[in-house]
Design a protein around this motif. Structure first.
Motif, PDB file in Angstrom:
ATOM      1  N   SER A 281       0.829  -1.201   0.000  1.00  0.00           N
ATOM      2  CA  SER A 281       0.000   0.000   0.000  1.00  0.00           C
ATOM      3  C   SER A 281       0.865   1.252   0.000  1.00  0.00           C
ATOM      4  N   ALA A 282       0.451   2.238  -0.782  1.00  0.00           N
ATOM      5  CA  ALA A 282       1.184   3.507  -0.828  1.00  0.00           C
ATOM      6  C   ALA A 282       0.843   4.384   0.369  1.00  0.00           C
ATOM      7  N   ALA A 283      -0.312   4.139   0.973  1.00  0.00           N
ATOM      8  CA  ALA A 283      -0.774   5.000   2.070  1.00  0.00           C
ATOM      9  C   ALA A 283      -0.277   4.545   3.433  1.00  0.00           C
ATOM     10  N   ALA A 284       0.042   3.253   3.566  1.00  0.00           N
ATOM     11  CA  ALA A 284       0.462   2.719   4.864  1.00  0.00           C
ATOM     12  C   ALA A 284       1.387   1.530   4.629  1.00  0.00           C
TER      13      ALA A 284
ATOM     14  N   THR B  24      -5.458  -7.660   3.403  1.00  0.00           N
ATOM     15  CA  THR B  24      -4.252  -7.388   4.177  1.00  0.00           C
ATOM     16  C   THR B  24      -3.603  -8.682   4.655  1.00  0.00           C
TER      17      THR B  24
ATOM     18  N   GLU C 114       0.688  -5.934   8.362  1.00  0.00           N
ATOM     19  CA  GLU C 114       0.819  -4.490   8.573  1.00  0.00           C
ATOM     20  C   GLU C 114       2.013  -4.269   9.485  1.00  0.00           C
TER      21      GLU C 114
ATOM     22  N   ALA D 287       7.659   2.078   5.138  1.00  0.00           N
ATOM     23  CA  ALA D 287       7.228   1.962   3.741  1.00  0.00           C
ATOM     24  C   ALA D 287       8.186   1.084   2.944  1.00  0.00           C
TER      25      ALA D 287
ATOM     26  N   ARG E 274       7.460  -2.515   1.078  1.00  0.00           N
ATOM     27  CA  ARG E 274       7.751  -2.757  -0.341  1.00  0.00           C
ATOM     28  C   ARG E 274       8.699  -3.939  -0.512  1.00  0.00           C
TER      29      ARG E 274
END
Length: 314
Positions: A262-265, A274, A277, A291, A295
């Motif tokens: 995710s780019a936001a979290a 998911t 996380e 981040a 990735r």
């Protein structure tokens, strides 16, 4: 093995027929059926299958030979060639003044005809076996995954590289695998190879990193994510939850192109669900930003799934 065999008998053309399943101690990957309902499976084949579904596919194939009376068909197939065989023997003997040469010619002719017909029967048994196993409690994809693994093995050893023409006793394994894939597609059956093979899976393990009681989630031997304790939850407990989420997605046929970060979290997702996380503490364990850690984990999972794809499709 008998339980699997009897389940296939239940969905065979004649479920009242009695079948006996026996094991032969031999390292060859082989199986065969004899008249009278006797099916023999080599221990080499039992060691080669990776699930009951794959073994069920083999048994369905052999029961198809018996149910379709292929042994009788082969016997009848020989009779029209008796005169031709005699002519070959005579011609060989006259040309070479050696009856052994004529006998060799007879052998060549007979082998060519019988093996050519065997190709036809093998394809017929594959199709009938697939239909039977589709009606059973076993996953018909197992028939395909076993055939594909034989194909890969033959490709590595060169067993199917030489063109044998009419003398080969079985259709090329790639041809049979293609036919099985087509049969599954025509029946609208999803080809999820992970359900019928010893596929990759995620596992959680405890590790200690710089005095932190951490945990990792490994997939196919590689580390997917590294986790620290979080808000009172031990790292290993978090890792087990991640492993469960990943394994559920794998069994749902997750593909490498469906894995994203995710780019936001700092979240790794599979097909929009998911999987993990990451926290700041997790990222610190691998000396990355959250981040970047997400990735990197997504990339690791993609690479793992891509390698699996290559193993099962090449």
């Amino acid at each position: 093995m008998n339980e699997i065999g009897q389940e296939i008998v239940r969905v065979s053309p004649d479920p009242t027929e009695k079948y006996v399943f026996k094991v032969i101690e031999d390292k060859d990957i082989n199986a065969f059926a004899l008249p009278g309902g006797f099916v023999y499976i080599y221990t080499g084949l039992l060691n080669a299958v990776e699930s009951d579904d794959e073994l069920a596919g083999v048994i369905a194939h052999e029961i198809s030979h018996a149910a379709l009376h292929h042994g009788l068909k082969l016997t009848k197939r020989q009779k029209p060639w008796d005169i031709a065989q005699m002519a070959v023997v005579l011609a060989g003997a006259l040309a070479n003044k050696d009856t052994s040469s004529g006998a060799y010619a007879l052998s060549v002719l007979n082998t060519a005809k019988l093996n050519g017909y065997t190709v036809e029967l093998e394809k017929e048994a594959d199709a009938a076996g697939l239909k039977m196993i589709t009606q059973s409690k076993y996953n018909p994809v197992g028939m395909l995954t076993f055939m594909e693994r034989l194909d890969r093995s033959e490709s590595r050893t060169g067993a199917s590289v030489v063109e044998l023409g009419i003398f080969r006793t079985h259709p090329y394994t790639p041809d049979r695998a293609r036919a099985l894939r087509a049969g599954l597609n025509n029946a609208n059956i999803e080809i999820n190879r992970r359900l019928t093979t010893r596929s990759i899976q995620a596992i959680a393990e405890s590790v200690k990193i710089r005095d932190v009681e951490a945990a990792v989630v490994k997939i196919d031997g590689g580390v997917f994510v590294t986790l620290a304790p979080s808000e009172g939850t031990p790292a290993l407990e978090r890792a087990r939850s991640v492993a469960e989420a990943v394994n559920r997605s794998l069994l749902a046929n997750l593909r490498f192109q469906e894995v994203t970060a995710s780019a936001a979290a700092p979240v790794i997702q599979g097909r929009g669900i998911t999987l993990a996380e990451l926290t700041d503490a997790d990222a610190a364990l691998v000396n990355k930003t959250p981040a970047d850690a997400a990735r990197s984990a997504a990339s690791q999972l993609k690479d793992t799934l891509w390698r699996e794809y290559l193993r099962t499709h090449s």
